[in-house]
Write a protein that holds these residues in place. Structure first.
Motif, PDB file in Angstrom:
ATOM      1  N   MET A   1      18.905  24.881  -0.143  1.00 15.01           N
ATOM      2  CA  MET A   1      18.957  24.225   1.173  1.00 15.01           C
ATOM      3  C   MET A   1      19.692  24.440   2.063  1.00 15.01           C
ATOM      4  SD  MET A   1      16.980  20.607   0.941  1.00 15.01           S
ATOM      5  CE  MET A   1      17.938  19.328   0.219  1.00 15.01           C
ATOM      6  N   THR A   2      20.331  23.522   2.879  1.00 10.69           N
ATOM      7  CA  THR A   2      21.236  23.998   3.944  1.00 10.69           C
ATOM      8  C   THR A   2      22.634  24.111   3.354  1.00 10.69           C
ATOM      9  OG1 THR A   2      21.225  21.845   4.613  1.00 10.69           O
ATOM     10  CG2 THR A   2      20.223  23.125   6.117  1.00 10.69           C
ATOM     11  N   CYS A 235      14.949  25.975  -2.155  1.00  8.07           N
ATOM     12  CA  CYS A 235      14.639  25.199  -1.197  1.00  8.07           C
ATOM     13  C   CYS A 235      14.687  23.812  -1.349  1.00  8.07           C
ATOM     14  CB  CYS A 235      12.870  25.713  -0.766  1.00  8.07           C
ATOM     15  SG  CYS A 235      12.478  24.773   0.471  1.00  8.07           S
ATOM     16  N   VAL A 236      14.458  23.349  -2.486  1.00  4.01           N
ATOM     17  CA  VAL A 236      14.153  21.877  -2.639  1.00  4.01           C
ATOM     18  C   VAL A 236      15.418  21.040  -3.458  1.00  4.01           C
ATOM     19  CG1 VAL A 236      11.544  21.897  -2.945  1.00  4.01           C
ATOM     20  CG2 VAL A 236      12.929  22.271  -4.887  1.00  4.01           C
ATOM     21  N   VAL A 306       4.523  26.650   0.974  1.00  3.76           N
ATOM     22  CA  VAL A 306       5.537  27.649   1.331  1.00  3.76           C
ATOM     23  C   VAL A 306       6.659  27.098   1.536  1.00  3.76           C
ATOM     24  CG1 VAL A 306       4.672  27.311   3.710  1.00  3.76           C
ATOM     25  CG2 VAL A 306       5.790  29.351   3.190  1.00  3.76           C
ATOM     26  N   TYR A 307       7.849  27.727   1.105  1.00  7.20           N
ATOM     27  CA  TYR A 307       9.073  27.065   0.800  1.00  7.20           C
ATOM     28  C   TYR A 307      10.165  27.912   2.107  1.00  7.20           C
ATOM     29  CZ  TYR A 307       7.503  25.333  -3.635  1.00  7.20           C
ATOM     30  OH  TYR A 307       6.815  24.637  -4.590  1.00  7.20           O
ATOM     31  N   ARG A 308      10.755  27.009   2.819  1.00  9.79           N
ATOM     32  CA  ARG A 308      11.856  27.557   3.571  1.00  9.79           C
ATOM     33  C   ARG A 308      13.180  27.064   3.460  1.00  9.79           C
ATOM     34  NH1 ARG A 308      12.951  27.197   9.732  1.00  9.79           N
ATOM     35  NH2 ARG A 308      13.903  29.178  10.212  1.00  9.79           N
ATOM     36  N   GLY A 312      14.941  23.403   4.078  1.00  7.63           N
ATOM     37  CA  GLY A 312      14.474  22.776   2.980  1.00  7.63           C
ATOM     38  C   GLY A 312      13.027  22.256   3.193  1.00  7.63           C
ATOM     39  N   THR A 313      12.424  22.844   4.201  1.00  7.32           N
ATOM     40  CA  THR A 313      10.965  22.489   4.376  1.00  7.32           C
ATOM     41  C   THR A 313       9.789  23.143   3.332  1.00  7.32           C
ATOM     42  OG1 THR A 313      11.285  22.547   6.709  1.00  7.32           O
ATOM     43  CG2 THR A 313       9.096  22.323   6.276  1.00  7.32           C
ATOM     44  N   VAL A 314       9.163  22.370   2.997  1.00  9.57           N
ATOM     45  CA  VAL A 314       7.902  22.753   2.172  1.00  9.57           C
ATOM     46  C   VAL A 314       6.442  22.412   2.724  1.00  9.57           C
ATOM     47  CG1 VAL A 314       6.915  22.393  -0.292  1.00  9.57           C
ATOM     48  CG2 VAL A 314       9.233  22.336  -0.077  1.00  9.57           C
TER      49      VAL A 314
END
Ligand code: VTB
Length: 330
Positions: A1-2, A235-236, A306-308, A312-314
């Protein structure tokens, strides 16, 4: 994540997130046409061809760091192959065009088309060897699982953090003879084990999807699959560790050429995928994470996740493909 400070020029442009969806969708559709045909090679080749063709349309200067093999053993999407139009950001590309070829060939649940894109130099350049892995989903104190601890210690620590008994934990393990001892140890403490025959990218990701009921992934699977799963887990915000199994001098030497200095290194999640990373996966056959491709006459339907990692966007994206259906395109 961030959890990483990433400067503007180091992030993957978010517009590329959707482009990855297009790539895995096409690979999934191509291989789904060969679902249940008993021909693993043909299904894999179809996915590889489609993925490569779509990748080469992207405005990136990509290098395949996890692919179908070394240059001499894989004519397409080999490690080191340049992909994309080359007019765009330098990125690492990791692909598994058909993860779970056997599942697809036998029309069994869980095969996917999956890829990751990351800032150049930030994915672990994992050779095609095994990796010992452990993973849990988000929401637990940092460091409660450790590859160097026994399965019992890890399950007990996880149960304590979850506020339940060890026999209320469900572990996901690949059904392989090499896991006989691990399975026996888990059973001895009453742990429930969900065994899978293939597909441990989804296996690891399931730890972060409460609906699957999986609390922890344990055991040995492919190293490339480990890096792809790590990208999604980054991401999560789950936790994961992996250690390459370099049990011959040849493997140690090959890994060294790919930058692995310490053959026994235990990689943390943020070392398996250290930078901004986007991961996309489209279901080929129905599975725990994704629906498979549906051929509905005039429409071909796909489901993609799709994970970014940066945000942390799914996203779950359902595609209805009319042109592909109409012209019987791969
Ligand atoms: C896994 C799994 C794959 O290979 O990583 C596994 O995700 C590891 O190798 O779907 P073994 O099959 O030798 O155990 C697959 O099962 C097939 O590529």
């Amino acid at each position: 994540m961030t959890d990483l400070v990433v400067s503007e020029d180091k992030i993957i442009e978010r517009i590329l997130t959707m482009e990855l969806v297009r790539v895995t969708e096409r690979a999934a559709v191509a291989s789904a046409k060969l679902r249940g045909h008993g021909n693993e090679k043909a299904a894999d080749q179809a996915a590889v061809d489609a993925m490569r063709r779509e990748l080469n349309k992207l405005p990136i200067d990509g290098t395949v760091v996890i692919g179908e093999g070394e240059r001499d053993e894989a004519p397409m999407l080999f490690i080191g192959e340049r992909v994309g139009t080359t007019k765009g950001p330098k990125v690492d590309i990791a692909v598994d065009p058909l993860e779970g070829t056997t599942l697809c060939a036998k029309d069994m649940p869980g095969s996917i088309a999956v890829m990751a894109m990351a800032q150049a130099g930030t994915l672990l350049y994992a050779p095609d060897v095994y990796m010992d892995k452990i993973a849990i989903g988000p929401g637990y104190p940092k460091g409660i699982i450790d590859l160097d601890k026994s399965p019992e210690e890890n399950i007990n620590a996880l149960a304590k953090a979850k506020g339940c008994k060890p026999n209320e934990i469900t572990a996901l393990v690949m059904d392989r003879p090499r896991h006989a001892e691990l399975i026996a140890k888990l059973r001895a403490i009453g742990c429930s084990i969900r065994l899978i025959t293939d597909g441990d990218v989804v296996g690891v990701i399931q730890c972060a999807e409460p609906a699957t009921g999986i609390d922890i992934y344990l055991g040995i699977g492919g190293a490339p699959e480990g890096v792809l799963a790590a990208g999604a887990l980054r991401c999560v915000g789950g936790q994961m560790q992996g250690r390459l199994i370099l049990d011959t001098p040849e493997k140690v030497a090959r890994a060294a050429t790919m930058g692995v200095k310490d053959p026994n290194k235990k990689y943390d999640l943020n070392e398996l995928a250290s930078g901004d990373v986007v991961v996309a996966a489209t279901g080929v056959t129905d599975g725990a994470l994704l629906k498979g491709v549906k051929f509905k006459g005039d429409i071909i339907e796909t489901e993609t996740i799709v994970y970014r990692s940066l945000t942390g966007t799914v996203r779950r994206i359902t595609g209805e493909h009319r042109e592909l259906a109409k012209f019987h395109l791969d």
